[in-house]
Design an enzyme around this catalytic site. Structure first.
Site, mmCIF file in Angstrom:
data_model
loop_
_atom_site.group_PDB
_atom_site.id
_atom_site.type_symbol
_atom_site.label_atom_id
_atom_site.label_comp_id
_atom_site.label_asym_id
_atom_site.label_seq_id
_atom_site.Cartn_x
_atom_site.Cartn_y
_atom_site.Cartn_z
ATOM 1 N N LYS A 225 -17.339 16.757 28.501
ATOM 2 C CA LYS A 225 -17.124 18.093 27.957
ATOM 3 C C LYS A 225 -17.394 19.098 29.072
ATOM 4 C CE LYS A 225 -16.640 17.352 23.363
ATOM 5 N NZ LYS A 225 -15.598 17.936 22.497
ATOM 6 N N ASP B 14 -12.653 17.490 28.734
ATOM 7 C CA ASP B 14 -12.246 18.237 27.552
ATOM 8 C C ASP B 14 -12.778 19.648 27.683
ATOM 9 O OD1 ASP B 14 -11.601 19.246 25.096
ATOM 10 O OD2 ASP B 14 -12.783 17.823 23.921
ATOM 11 N N GLU C 66 -8.151 17.756 28.083
ATOM 12 C CA GLU C 66 -7.824 18.177 26.729
ATOM 13 C C GLU C 66 -7.903 19.699 26.613
ATOM 14 O OE1 GLU C 66 -9.886 16.117 23.571
ATOM 15 O OE2 GLU C 66 -10.144 14.341 24.837
ATOM 16 N N ASP D 256 -5.116 19.126 21.640
ATOM 17 C CA ASP D 256 -6.128 18.776 20.654
ATOM 18 C C ASP D 256 -6.138 19.848 19.570
ATOM 19 O OD1 ASP D 256 -8.339 18.079 19.186
ATOM 20 O OD2 ASP D 256 -9.712 17.950 20.866
ATOM 21 N N LYS E 95 -6.988 13.611 15.368
ATOM 22 C CA LYS E 95 -8.243 13.582 14.621
ATOM 23 C C LYS E 95 -7.898 13.686 13.136
ATOM 24 C CE LYS E 95 -10.932 15.626 18.372
ATOM 25 N NZ LYS E 95 -11.676 16.792 18.872
#
Length: 370
Positions: free
Chosen positions: A164, A194, A220, A245, A272
Site C-alpha cells: 500500500k 496499490d 492499482e 479497482d 472484489k
C-alpha cells in the site's frame, strides 16, 4: 418449506493498525446473514455483507434498516429455492444500490442449497488437493513497520508482495521498493503497489516512471476514481501496467461495465465481490475482460472468513491464476474459525477441519456466549 433470513452485525478487530491512503483501520463492521428453513433449522446458509466505510457504494446511514427490510421482504416470499431462481430473487428483492447485500444473500443462498456446509462450489480446492496463489499484503505505516511486514512476508514464503502506497513520503516508499529490489530480482519476487487513488493527475505519470525503475508488476488505481478520460490517457502512456479497482465500484449494468473497460483499456481489473455486487457480477467483469484482452485477479475486501471462504471457492473454479488478493484471513483476532489457512504464499482449505464456530453465538469481542 418456508425460507427465512436474519442477520447479526459483527465487528471484526484488527491485530494492528492497518493503514491505507484513506486512513487507518482498527476495526471493521460486517453483517452475517443466516438463511434457514423454519421447518428444518438444522441446515443454515451463511453469507456476509461487509461494506467498507468511505469506499463501498452502499456505505450509507440507512444500511441496517435496508438490510432488515430486505430480510423481511425475503421472508414474505414463501420461497422454494433453486440454483436457477437465485438471480431472479436477487434482481427482484435487492436494489443494485446495495452490492454488499447482494453478495451476502447470493452466497447464503448458495450455501443453503449445498446443504449448509460452507461449500458453495466444491472443487479440488475444497478437497485440499489444490491451493490458490496469493500475494502478501504490506499495509501502510511507518517505514519501520512496513519493513517489518516485508520481512515477515518474505520469511513466510510469499513470492508476490503488494505494498500500500500513497500515505508516506514518496521517497520513503521508493526506498522500501529499492530495498526489496536490491535483494531480489523481479523473477524472484513480484512487486505490486496499490495507490488507492492517492496520486494527483498532474504528477501521476512522473511517479509511474519513477516506480517503473523497480520492475513492478502493476499499480492499482493510481488516481482517484471517476476520472475516466484522465485514466484512459494514463493507461495509454503508463510504463507500469495499471489495474482498475475503485473505478469499478457502482457499475452494476453490463453495458456500463463494457463501456468503462473499452474506454479506459486498463491492463488489469481487480474484482472484489463485496464491492461489485457478488459473484454473478464478477462473472460479467471476467467475461468482458476476456473479450477486451484485459487481465484480472480477485481480492477480498476485509471480510471475515465467511465472506473470504465464498470468494476463495468462487476463485478456485478458474485455472492458471495470477496471485490473488485472498490473504486477509489473519487480519483479525476475532475472525470466524474456518478451514482456511495460508502457507508459503498460498491459500489452503483443510478439508478435515470442520466449521465448528457459529458466528451468531459470539459477542463482538469474539468470545463465545454461554
Amino acid at each position: 418449506m418456508s425460507l427465512k433470513a436474519d442477520f447479526l452485525p459483527y465487528t471484526l478487530h484488527f491485530r494492528f493498525e492497518a493503514g491505507t491512503s484513506r486512513g487507518t483501520l482498527t476495526k471493521k463492521k460486517s453483517y452475517i446473514i443466516r438463511l434457514f428453513d423454519d421447518e428444518n433449522p438444522s441446515i443454515v446458509g451463511y453469507g456476509e455483507c461487509g461494506p467498507l466505510v468511505g469506499l463501498s457504494y452502499d456505505d450509507r446511514p440507512d444500511f441496517d434498516e435496508r438490510l432488515q427490510q430486505y430480510c423481511l421482504e425475503f421472508n414474505e416470499l414463501d420461497l422454494q429455492l433453486f440454483s436457477w431462481n437465485i438471480p431472479i430473487v436477487l434482481n427482484q428483492v435487492i436494489s443494485p444500490q446495495f452490492p454488499s447485500i447482494l453478495f451476502g444473500f447470493e452466497t447464503a443462498m448458495l450455501d443453503f442449497l449445498a446443504g449448509g456446509q460452507r461449500i458453495i462450489r466444491a472443487s479440488d480446492f475444497t478437497t485440499g488437493q489444490r491451493a490458490l496463489p496469493i500475494n502478501g499484503l504490506v499495509w501502510m505505516g511507518s517505514p519501520a513497520f512496513m519493513r517489518q511486514q516485508i520481512e515477515e512476508k518474505l520469511q513466510a514464503g510469499y513470492t508476490t508482495l503488494k505494498l500500500k502506497i500513497g500515505a508516506l513520503d514518496f521517497e520513503q516508499e521508493c526506498d522500501l521498493l529499492a530495498m526489496i529490489r536490491d535483494r531480489f530480482t523481479s523473477d524472484q519476487i513480484t512487486l505490486r503497489v496499490d495507490a488507492n487513488g492517492a496520486f494527483k493527475p498532474d504528477e501521476a505519470l512522473v511517479k509511474l516512471e519513477r516506480l517503473a525503475t523497480y520492475d513492478l508488476h502493476s499499480i492499482e488505481q493510481p488516481i482517484r476514481a471517476g476520472q475516466p478520460d484522465l485514466l484512459a490517457d494514463l493507461c495509454r502512456h503508463t510504463p507500469i501496467p495499471i489495474a482498475l479497482d475503485e473505478e469499478l465500484i457502482g457499475q452494476m449494468e453490463y453495458v456500463h461495465k463494457f463501456r468503462l473497460l473499452k474506454k479506459i483499456q486498463p491492463q488489469f481489473i481487480i474484482l472484489k465481490p463485496t464491492l461489485l455486487g457478488g459473484l454473478r457480477h464478477c462473472d460479467e467483469w471476467i467475461e468482458l475482460a476476456g473479450r477486451l484482452n484485459i487481465g484480472w485477479w480477485i481480492t477480498s475486501a476485509l471480510e471475515s472468513n465467511i465472506g473470504l471462504n465464498a470468494i476463495a471457492q468462487y476463485t478456485a473454479q478458474f485455472k492458471h491464476l495470477l496471485p490473488q488478493g485472498l490473504g486477509t484471513g489473519q487480519l483479525y483476532y476475532n475472525n470466524v474459525d474456518s478451514p482456511l489457512f495460508t502457507s508459503n504464499g498460498f491459500l489452503h482449505y483443510d478439508s478435515t477441519k470442520p466449521w465448528n464456530f457459529d458466528p451468531l453465538t459470539v459477542d463482538q469481542s469474539g468470545a463465545e456466549l454461554s
